[in-house]
Design a protein around this motif. Structure first.
Motif, PDB file in Angstrom:
ATOM      1  N   VAL A   1      -5.901  -1.340  36.075  1.00 21.19           N
ATOM      2  CA  VAL A   1      -7.267  -1.420  35.564  1.00 21.19           C
ATOM      3  C   VAL A   1      -8.145  -2.142  36.576  1.00 21.19           C
ATOM      4  O   VAL A   1      -9.254  -1.693  36.900  1.00 21.19           O
ATOM      5  CB  VAL A   1      -7.314  -2.148  34.198  1.00 21.19           C
ATOM      6  N   ILE A   2      -7.637  -3.245  37.103  1.00 20.91           N
ATOM      7  CA  ILE A   2      -8.397  -4.030  38.068  1.00 20.91           C
ATOM      8  C   ILE A   2      -8.575  -3.240  39.365  1.00 20.91           C
ATOM      9  O   ILE A   2      -9.644  -3.260  39.980  1.00 20.91           O
ATOM     10  CB  ILE A   2      -7.726  -5.400  38.320  1.00 20.91           C
ATOM     11  N   ALA A   3      -7.541  -2.492  39.770  1.00 21.94           N
ATOM     12  CA  ALA A   3      -7.646  -1.663  40.979  1.00 21.94           C
ATOM     13  C   ALA A   3      -8.686  -0.560  40.799  1.00 21.94           C
ATOM     14  O   ALA A   3      -9.499  -0.308  41.700  1.00 21.94           O
ATOM     15  CB  ALA A   3      -6.288  -1.059  41.326  1.00 21.94           C
ATOM     16  N   ALA A   4      -8.678   0.097  39.656  1.00 19.23           N
ATOM     17  CA  ALA A   4      -9.671   1.147  39.394  1.00 19.23           C
ATOM     18  C   ALA A   4     -11.076   0.566  39.372  1.00 19.23           C
ATOM     19  O   ALA A   4     -12.021   1.165  39.905  1.00 19.23           O
ATOM     20  CB  ALA A   4      -9.355   1.851  38.072  1.00 19.23           C
ATOM     21  N   TYR A   5     -11.209  -0.588  38.758  1.00 25.40           N
ATOM     22  CA  TYR A   5     -12.496  -1.287  38.709  1.00 25.40           C
ATOM     23  C   TYR A   5     -12.965  -1.624  40.125  1.00 25.40           C
ATOM     24  O   TYR A   5     -14.127  -1.401  40.477  1.00 25.40           O
ATOM     25  CB  TYR A   5     -12.317  -2.529  37.834  1.00 25.40           C
ATOM     26  N   MET A   6     -12.045  -2.147  40.961  1.00 18.53           N
ATOM     27  CA  MET A   6     -12.389  -2.494  42.346  1.00 18.53           C
ATOM     28  C   MET A   6     -12.810  -1.254  43.134  1.00 18.53           C
ATOM     29  O   MET A   6     -13.777  -1.299  43.901  1.00 18.53           O
ATOM     30  CB  MET A   6     -11.202  -3.172  43.035  1.00 18.53           C
TER      31      MET A   6
ATOM     32  N   GLU B   1      -9.340   4.885  51.573  1.00 22.34           N
ATOM     33  CA  GLU B   1      -8.267   3.928  51.287  1.00 22.34           C
ATOM     34  C   GLU B   1      -8.905   2.614  50.873  1.00 22.34           C
ATOM     35  O   GLU B   1     -10.071   2.369  51.134  1.00 22.34           O
ATOM     36  CB  GLU B   1      -7.355   3.720  52.500  1.00 22.34           C
ATOM     37  N   PHE B   2      -8.105   1.754  50.198  1.00 24.43           N
ATOM     38  CA  PHE B   2      -8.570   0.401  49.958  1.00 24.43           C
ATOM     39  C   PHE B   2      -7.394  -0.527  49.739  1.00 24.43           C
ATOM     40  O   PHE B   2      -6.286  -0.109  49.423  1.00 24.43           O
ATOM     41  CB  PHE B   2      -9.595   0.314  48.828  1.00 24.43           C
ATOM     42  N   LYS B   3      -7.664  -1.807  49.946  1.00 21.21           N
ATOM     43  CA  LYS B   3      -6.682  -2.869  49.765  1.00 21.21           C
ATOM     44  C   LYS B   3      -7.243  -3.844  48.749  1.00 21.21           C
ATOM     45  O   LYS B   3      -8.430  -4.155  48.764  1.00 21.21           O
ATOM     46  CB  LYS B   3      -6.436  -3.594  51.085  1.00 21.21           C
TER      47      LYS B   3
ATOM     48  N   ARG C   1     -20.204   8.685  59.277  1.00 19.95           N
ATOM     49  CA  ARG C   1     -19.467   9.216  58.126  1.00 19.95           C
ATOM     50  C   ARG C   1     -18.605   8.178  57.427  1.00 19.95           C
ATOM     51  O   ARG C   1     -18.220   8.372  56.282  1.00 19.95           O
ATOM     52  CB  ARG C   1     -18.580  10.379  58.565  1.00 19.95           C
ATOM     53  N   ILE C   2     -18.256   7.102  58.094  1.00 17.47           N
ATOM     54  CA  ILE C   2     -17.335   6.111  57.533  1.00 17.47           C
ATOM     55  C   ILE C   2     -18.105   4.843  57.155  1.00 17.47           C
ATOM     56  O   ILE C   2     -18.861   4.295  57.948  1.00 17.47           O
ATOM     57  CB  ILE C   2     -16.208   5.770  58.538  1.00 17.47           C
ATOM     58  N   ILE C   3     -17.864   4.396  55.921  1.00 21.91           N
ATOM     59  CA  ILE C   3     -18.479   3.177  55.405  1.00 21.91           C
ATOM     60  C   ILE C   3     -17.351   2.234  54.991  1.00 21.91           C
ATOM     61  O   ILE C   3     -16.413   2.644  54.305  1.00 21.91           O
ATOM     62  CB  ILE C   3     -19.381   3.483  54.192  1.00 21.91           C
ATOM     63  N   ILE C   4     -17.449   0.973  55.423  1.00 23.44           N
ATOM     64  CA  ILE C   4     -16.488  -0.049  55.033  1.00 23.44           C
ATOM     65  C   ILE C   4     -17.181  -0.958  54.019  1.00 23.44           C
ATOM     66  O   ILE C   4     -18.263  -1.486  54.279  1.00 23.44           O
ATOM     67  CB  ILE C   4     -16.012  -0.886  56.238  1.00 23.44           C
ATOM     68  N   ALA C   5     -16.546  -1.122  52.868  1.00 23.74           N
ATOM     69  CA  ALA C   5     -17.120  -1.938  51.794  1.00 23.74           C
ATOM     70  C   ALA C   5     -16.175  -3.078  51.434  1.00 23.74           C
ATOM     71  O   ALA C   5     -14.970  -3.021  51.717  1.00 23.74           O
ATOM     72  CB  ALA C   5     -17.377  -1.074  50.561  1.00 23.74           C
TER      73      ALA C   5
ATOM     74  N   THR D   1     -11.104  -4.669  50.206  1.00 25.85           N
ATOM     75  CA  THR D   1     -11.877  -3.965  51.222  1.00 25.85           C
ATOM     76  C   THR D   1     -11.493  -2.496  51.138  1.00 25.85           C
ATOM     77  O   THR D   1     -10.363  -2.158  50.790  1.00 25.85           O
ATOM     78  CB  THR D   1     -11.608  -4.489  52.651  1.00 25.85           C
ATOM     79  N   GLY D   2     -12.438  -1.638  51.467  1.00 25.71           N
ATOM     80  CA  GLY D   2     -12.171  -0.212  51.362  1.00 25.71           C
ATOM     81  C   GLY D   2     -12.929   0.600  52.390  1.00 25.71           C
ATOM     82  O   GLY D   2     -13.970   0.178  52.899  1.00 25.71           O
ATOM     83  N   THR D   3     -12.384   1.780  52.661  1.00 25.05           N
ATOM     84  CA  THR D   3     -12.990   2.737  53.577  1.00 25.05           C
ATOM     85  C   THR D   3     -13.428   3.947  52.767  1.00 25.05           C
ATOM     86  O   THR D   3     -12.647   4.473  51.965  1.00 25.05           O
ATOM     87  CB  THR D   3     -11.974   3.170  54.655  1.00 25.05           C
TER      88      THR D   3
END
Length: 152
Positions: free
Chosen positions: A55-60, A83-85, A110-114, A131-133
């Motif tokens: 749930v927390i991963a989906a929320y993130m 991808e994300f961590k 094309r690539i955004i890091i959040a 963090t995610g791509t």
């Protein structure tokens, strides 16, 4: 372009069935970041008192993805997760009100890091960070064919 961004977030909010199922509420959609709220209910639990990590991963994923969406929408683009961590820092319990904050670290063509952070609203404690791509792509490829985005 603000008209496109406003229409996009309206459409996204109406069509994001998973976000509705999860119970997320978008409370801020601004240049300096986004905020999502989530109240942990019995449907989110893995044990009698503690939320499931999924749930927390989906929320993130939603927090960082909508931050990336805000940035990409300035170019008429949508985003998809590459991808994300996530780091889980503290347990989340039934009844907790979570505030997720998403910001952008970097944006290329094309690539955004959040980056995302999830806080327990009552205690102010950080419960998870990530963090995610994200891949930005033209809105015409989204499958939202019933909508007229051609005014941009």
């Amino acid at each position: 372009m603000k008209d496109f961004r406003d229409l996009l977030i309206k459409v996204y909010s109406e069509t994001n069935q998973f976000g509705r199922l999860l119970g997320t509420e978008l409370t801020k959609f601004e240049e300096d970041g986004i905020e999502y709220k989530l109240v942990i209910s019995k449907d989110h639990l893995a044990t009698p008192t503690t939320a499931h990590g999924g749930v927390i991963a989906a929320y993130m994923d939603g927090i960082m993805g909508v931050a990336a969406l805000h940035r990409s929408s300035a170019d008429g683009n949508l985003v998809s997760t590459v991808e994300f961590k996530i780091n889980y820092i503290l347990p989340v319990r039934k009844g907790d009100v979570l505030i997720g904050k998403g910001t952008i670290i970097s944006k290329g063509k094309r690539i955004i890091i959040a980056q995302g952070e999830i806080f327990n609203q009552e205690s102010g404690e950080l419960v998870a960070m990530g963090t995610g791509t994200f891949n930005a792509y033209p809105h015409q490829k989204s499958g939202m064919t019933s909508l007229d985005f051609d005014f941009i």
